[in-house]
Write a protein that holds these residues in place. Structure first.
Motif, PDB file in Angstrom:
ATOM      1  N   LEU A 260      -9.749   4.821 -21.459  1.00 22.54           N
ATOM      2  CA  LEU A 260     -10.675   4.844 -20.331  1.00 22.54           C
ATOM      3  C   LEU A 260     -12.000   5.387 -20.856  1.00 22.54           C
ATOM      4  CD1 LEU A 260     -11.293   4.621 -17.276  1.00 22.54           C
ATOM      5  CD2 LEU A 260     -10.450   6.980 -17.046  1.00 22.54           C
TER       6      LEU A 260
ATOM      7  N   LYS B  45      -5.857  14.002 -12.160  1.00 24.00           N
ATOM      8  CA  LYS B  45      -4.754  13.040 -12.150  1.00 24.00           C
ATOM      9  C   LYS B  45      -4.914  11.984 -13.248  1.00 24.00           C
ATOM     10  CE  LYS B  45      -3.628  13.519  -7.235  1.00 24.00           C
ATOM     11  NZ  LYS B  45      -3.507  12.807  -5.917  1.00 24.00           N
ATOM     12  N   ILE B  46      -6.151  11.584 -13.477  1.00 21.97           N
ATOM     13  CA  ILE B  46      -6.422  10.555 -14.485  1.00 21.97           C
ATOM     14  C   ILE B  46      -6.143  11.064 -15.899  1.00 21.97           C
ATOM     15  CG2 ILE B  46      -8.266   9.164 -15.535  1.00 21.97           C
ATOM     16  CD1 ILE B  46      -9.578   9.026 -12.782  1.00 21.97           C
TER      17      ILE B  46
ATOM     18  N   ASP C  58      -8.145   0.275 -20.333  1.00 25.49           N
ATOM     19  CA  ASP C  58      -7.577   0.675 -19.046  1.00 25.49           C
ATOM     20  C   ASP C  58      -8.191  -0.082 -17.869  1.00 25.49           C
ATOM     21  OD1 ASP C  58      -7.041   2.587 -16.633  1.00 25.49           O
ATOM     22  OD2 ASP C  58      -5.800   3.348 -18.261  1.00 25.49           O
TER      23      ASP C  58
ATOM     24  N   LEU D  85      -8.822   0.984 -15.074  1.00 23.11           N
ATOM     25  CA  LEU D  85      -9.732   1.836 -14.314  1.00 23.11           C
ATOM     26  C   LEU D  85     -11.169   1.778 -14.842  1.00 23.11           C
ATOM     27  CD1 LEU D  85      -7.536   5.040 -13.811  1.00 23.11           C
ATOM     28  CD2 LEU D  85      -8.050   3.268 -12.119  1.00 23.11           C
TER      29      LEU D  85
ATOM     30  N   MET E 123     -11.044  14.723 -12.276  1.00 19.00           N
ATOM     31  CA  MET E 123     -10.291  13.695 -13.004  1.00 19.00           C
ATOM     32  C   MET E 123      -8.903  14.182 -13.407  1.00 19.00           C
ATOM     33  SD  MET E 123     -13.399  12.317 -15.468  1.00 19.00           S
ATOM     34  CE  MET E 123     -12.378  11.038 -16.200  1.00 19.00           C
TER      35      MET E 123
END
Length: 368
Positions: free
Chosen positions: A122, A136-137, A7, A9, A134
């Protein structure tokens, strides 16, 4: 090399990110990779020709019951493991928040699933889930935890919020204590209790979160690539994802593989794990299940955690010993009195040791 399964991120300094990039680069060389703790190792052709088939993935067992053994997987066994899980969860791709070490099957298989399905991974520390919002992630991600990690997160309001936001949380690596199971269900956490091992490239059974929240327990039923039979209380496994070699022994395809795991099966419920033969304590000629004693001690609400082991004893053979982390206001004498009334004389620990931490590995295994 295409690193799209890693990812965007991910922090560039994350050690797991670097580990994964090294392995995927080795895959491009069509090499066999040994998953060592610090760094993956690409095996030379001379070694590969002697002991492995092409494109092997070589892991090590946890060493819970002795010296860690090498476990050899290949492209075929890994593929079967990934496809069987996708069949069960009903999804075409797999993305996750990975907080398990990549040198273990439980960690690396998350990369394999994302790599093969167009998902992404991630990386982070499980403690991030208790410290960083976290939601939303995690909305479109799976999480894999061991019971000790789950126990910590269930005591955090932010941890609960984050866990609830994920698609689901696979929990394996060790037995799920009833108290943790109950707390997770009360908090509406989408747990998927599962059972598997290094030798099977991860899980071969799973209980879906809807069933778990509807008071289902145990580790569910077999995934499509596996079968389990119970012989004298012990699990034997037949799986398309079973390793082709364990240590110095080759494992023939379609063989039944005898495990050290004890369990039961009930129609409409599935499999339950009740213990391991290699943890049983033989004291005074009788067998004691440490898991039974541990479950009782946890249910007293006087301990934060505990572990029961057998220590060598000239008279008893093995001496039942309880390692205890007491809750702040609890007294050991009170715990002993309750245990004396409920446990049999053989089960009742002969030694009690108050400790600050239980010796648990990074994968939730007991370090005895």
């Amino acid at each position: 090399m295409n690193f799209s399964c890693l990812d965007s991120l991910n922090q560039s300094s994350n050690p797991s990110l670097h580990y994964a990039m090294k392995v995927l680069s080795m895959y491009e060389d069509i090499g066999s990779v040994e998953f060592l703790k610090e760094d993956p190792k690409l095996l030379g052709t001379d070694i590969v020709n002697k002991i492995t088939v092409p494109q092997s993935r070589i892991f090590r067992t946890s060493g819970t019951s002795g010296v860690p053994q090498k476990v050899y997987h290949n492209e075929e066994t890994i593929t079967f493991a990934v496809e069987a899980l996708l069949d069960r969860i009903g999804r075409e791709n797999y993305s996750s928040f990975c907080c398990l070490p990549l040198n273990h099957v439980g960690g690396w298989m998350q990369v394999e699933r994302a790599f093969r399905t167009g998902g992404s991974v991630l990386f982070g520390d499980y403690k991030d889930l208790a410290e960083v919002d976290m939601v939303k992630i995690l909305k479109h991600r799976w999480i894999s935890l061991v019971p000790t990690q789950l126990h910590v997160l269930l005591n955090s309001s932010l941890g609960l919020k984050n866990l609830r936001s994920s698609i689901g949380i696979f929990v394996g690596g060790a037995e799920l204590p009833p108290a943790i199971e109950m707390k997770a269900r009360e908090a509406d956490i989408p747990l998927w209790p599962c059972y598997g091992m290094t030798e099977t490239a991860g899980m071969i059974t799973a209980l879906d979160s809807d069933s778990f929240l509807d008071h289902g327990s145990g580790v569910g039923t077999c995934l499509s690539h596996s079968r389990i039979k119970i012989v004298e209380g012990r699990f034997s496994i037949q799986s398309k994802s079973l390793c082709y070699r364990f240590g110095e022994s080759k494992i023939p395809k379609n063989d039944w593989y005898e495990t050290q795991d004890l369990g039961t099966f009930e129609a409409n419920i599935g499999f339950r794990i009740t213990g391991r033969t290699d943890r049983c304590i033989i004291t005074g000629g009788e067998m004691v299940s440490p898991q039974v004693v541990e479950s009782f001690l946890r249910e007293t609400s006087l301990v934060t955690d505990c572990m029961v082991v057998g220590e060598e004893d000239n008279h008893w053979g093995q001496r039942v010993t309880a390692l205890i982390i007491l809750k702040s206001n609890a007294k050991l004498d009170d715990l002993k009195k309750i245990a004396r009334k409920s446990l049999t004389s053989i089960e009742y620990p002969k030694d009690w040791k108050v400790v600050e931490a239980i010796p648990i590995s990074e994968m939730g295994k007991l370090k005895e």
